[in-house]
Write an enzyme that holds these catalytic residues in place. Structure first.
Site, PDB file in Angstrom:
ATOM      1  N   ASN A   1       1.824   5.845   2.639  1.00 53.17           N
ATOM      2  CA  ASN A   1       0.528   5.302   2.228  1.00 53.17           C
ATOM      3  C   ASN A   1      -0.334   5.049   3.469  1.00 53.17           C
ATOM      4  O   ASN A   1      -0.703   3.911   3.776  1.00 53.17           O
ATOM      5  CB  ASN A   1       0.724   4.010   1.429  1.00 53.17           C
ATOM      6  CG  ASN A   1      -0.473   3.678   0.565  1.00 53.17           C
ATOM      7  OD1 ASN A   1      -1.489   4.377   0.588  1.00 53.17           O
ATOM      8  ND2 ASN A   1      -0.371   2.607  -0.207  1.00 53.17           N
TER       9      ASN A   1
ATOM     10  N   HIS B   1       0.272  -7.197  -2.697  1.00 51.73           N
ATOM     11  CA  HIS B   1       0.920  -6.488  -3.799  1.00 51.73           C
ATOM     12  C   HIS B   1       1.165  -7.377  -5.014  1.00 51.73           C
ATOM     13  O   HIS B   1       1.408  -6.864  -6.103  1.00 51.73           O
ATOM     14  CB  HIS B   1       2.246  -5.885  -3.335  1.00 51.73           C
ATOM     15  CG  HIS B   1       2.100  -4.566  -2.632  1.00 51.73           C
ATOM     16  ND1 HIS B   1       1.827  -4.476  -1.288  1.00 51.73           N
ATOM     17  CD2 HIS B   1       2.176  -3.292  -3.093  1.00 51.73           C
ATOM     18  CE1 HIS B   1       1.756  -3.202  -0.939  1.00 51.73           C
ATOM     19  NE2 HIS B   1       1.950  -2.464  -2.014  1.00 51.73           N
TER      20      HIS B   1
END
Length: 425
Positions: free
Chosen positions: A305, A336
């Site tokens: 990512n 997250h």
């Protein structure tokens, strides 16, 4: 057709992105042929994002609109030196409130959260990246030219377009504000549609390969050949590694199709390759093959990512001198959603990278021959794969169940090795 509906049921976000591609190409054609003025391009991107949010998220699209409006108000009310602290703080508080609400539904009420709310939360996380990136640019004074009085008619539409443009609403990669503005302004000088279609055809085929790879892996994991808690050490470890690979393929497919949507709208142009062809690799979250071949946990972290890793590095790692690695992964767990499994997973990842640094510094002077370097690379690749498997399973499955699963498996030995490296070296 059945497989398409299976794909939709398992990952509707992926299918929404596929539907985005022809719309993005249509916008690209109109802009390149000069049918859209510069201001109208930003307006179309914004309206497309608003419509996409309402269609896919329903009433939960208000989560995004609230963040966007609040950010615009902060831009005009705060001095540049204070804007980043306020915007990042308020945005993370707003995002955390909804993350905790989802956890309340999952763990307290034992209910499955609404799929539209989950999609809105994913989009809100991506918006947090864009908001914080732009606010830091404003604080550092790199984008003031776009907010001068002479551009008053664009002072709201350009940042609003950056926050809501439809090609990045449901998926990354994170695009720098200046790059976004200049790319939209220069769309009339972009390469021909044929060049874009050739690039998209290649990347869409890669997405389809990744999607279809999931099915044999899924069938194999459900078969009786390998089972978790197997008395055979090899089978036990292989089962969890394959589960993590299945979860990683989901990410790779989503990142690649999101890259396709951005390329289709005209973002990601990176000059020309060594063969003389147009390169569209300027906006990417990484190459699955390069990521999986990373022979060190720290290398894997930089490739995984990629734009989010760069964003975390800029937001946290480069701004703190004390324990920047653990602060970065702690902030990543917060971003997250602070699920129990995510906290454990990111802690394992931070410890693994810290252990990797110490081990590499210790062994590097002793790798004096090619065969030693090759052996070190191969063993470290296996170690990287197995420790990252623990991280991915914990982070993706979120609850404490995968933590219990790993603690009962032989694969838990590998993260513990990193702790030993830190203590001994």
């Amino acid at each position: 057709m059945d497989h398409v509906w299976i794909l939709f049921d398992v990952n509707p976000q992926l299918l929404y992105q596929f539907f985005n591609i022809p719309i993005a190409l249509l916008f690209y054609c109109f802009a390149r042929q000069g049918h859209l003025s510069i201001v109208n391009r930003f307006i179309c991107l914004t309206l497309g994002g608003i419509i996409l949010a309402v269609v896919t998220m329903g009433p939960y699209s208000l989560l995004l609109f609230f963040s966007a409006v609040l950010f615009l108000l902060l831009i005009h009310c705060l001095e540049p030196t204070h804007i980043h602290r306020w915007t990042l703080g308020l945005q993370m508080c707003w995002q955390t409130f909804w993350h905790l609400y989802i956890q309340y539904q999952q763990y307290w009420l034992q209910e499955t959260p609404n799929s539209r709310l989950l999609l809105a939360m994913s989009a809100l996380m991506l918006m947090t990246q864009r908001i914080s990136s732009l606010s830091l640019d404003l604080q550092e004074g790199t984008v003031t030219c776009h907010f001068q009085i002479t551009h008053r008619h664009q002072a709201a539409i350009i940042p609003l377009s950056y926050l809501l443009y439809f090609s990045a609403l449901l998926g990354g990669p994170l695009c720098n504000f200046n790059t976004f503005v200049e790319s939209v302004r220069q769309l009339n000088m972009a390469p021909t549609l044929a060049s874009s279609l050739g690039n998209l055809s290649l990347k869409i085929s890669q997405v389809l390969v990744l999607v279809w790879l999931k099915y044999p892996l899924h069938e194999f994991l459900q078969s009786t050949t390998f089972k978790v808690y197997s008395p055979c050490v090899f089978r036990d470890i292989l089962w969890i590694w394959m589960l993590s690979l299945l979860l990683k393929i989901n990410y790779y497919a989503h990142w690649k199709v999101s890259e396709c949507v951005n390329n289709a709208v005209g973002l990601g142009l990176h000059g020309y390759s060594h063969t003389g062809n147009t390169s569209w690799e300027g906006l990417s979250d990484g190459n699955p093959w390069v990521t999986e071949m990373s022979s060190r946990p720290s290398m894997f972290a930089r490739q995984w990512n990629r734009t989010t890793a760069a964003w975390l590095r800029r937001m946290v790692f480069e701004r703190y001198n004390r324990s920047p690695l653990f602060l970065t992964f702690g902030f990543s767990a917060w971003w997250h959603g602070l699920h129990p499994g995510q906290i454990v997973g990111f802690l394992i990842w931070a410890v693994t990278i810290q252990g990797d640094y110490k081990l590499h510094r210790f062994l590097q002077p002793r790798l004096t021959s090619p065969w030693r370097k090759l052996l070190y690379t191969c063993l470290n690749w296996v170690f990287t794969q197995l420790t990252i498997s623990c991280v991915v399973v914990c982070v993706e499955l979120q609850s404490l169940l995968p933590v219990k699963l790993l603690s009962s498996s032989y694969i838990a030995v590998f993260p513990l090795l990193s702790v030993l490296f830190i203590m001994i070296l």
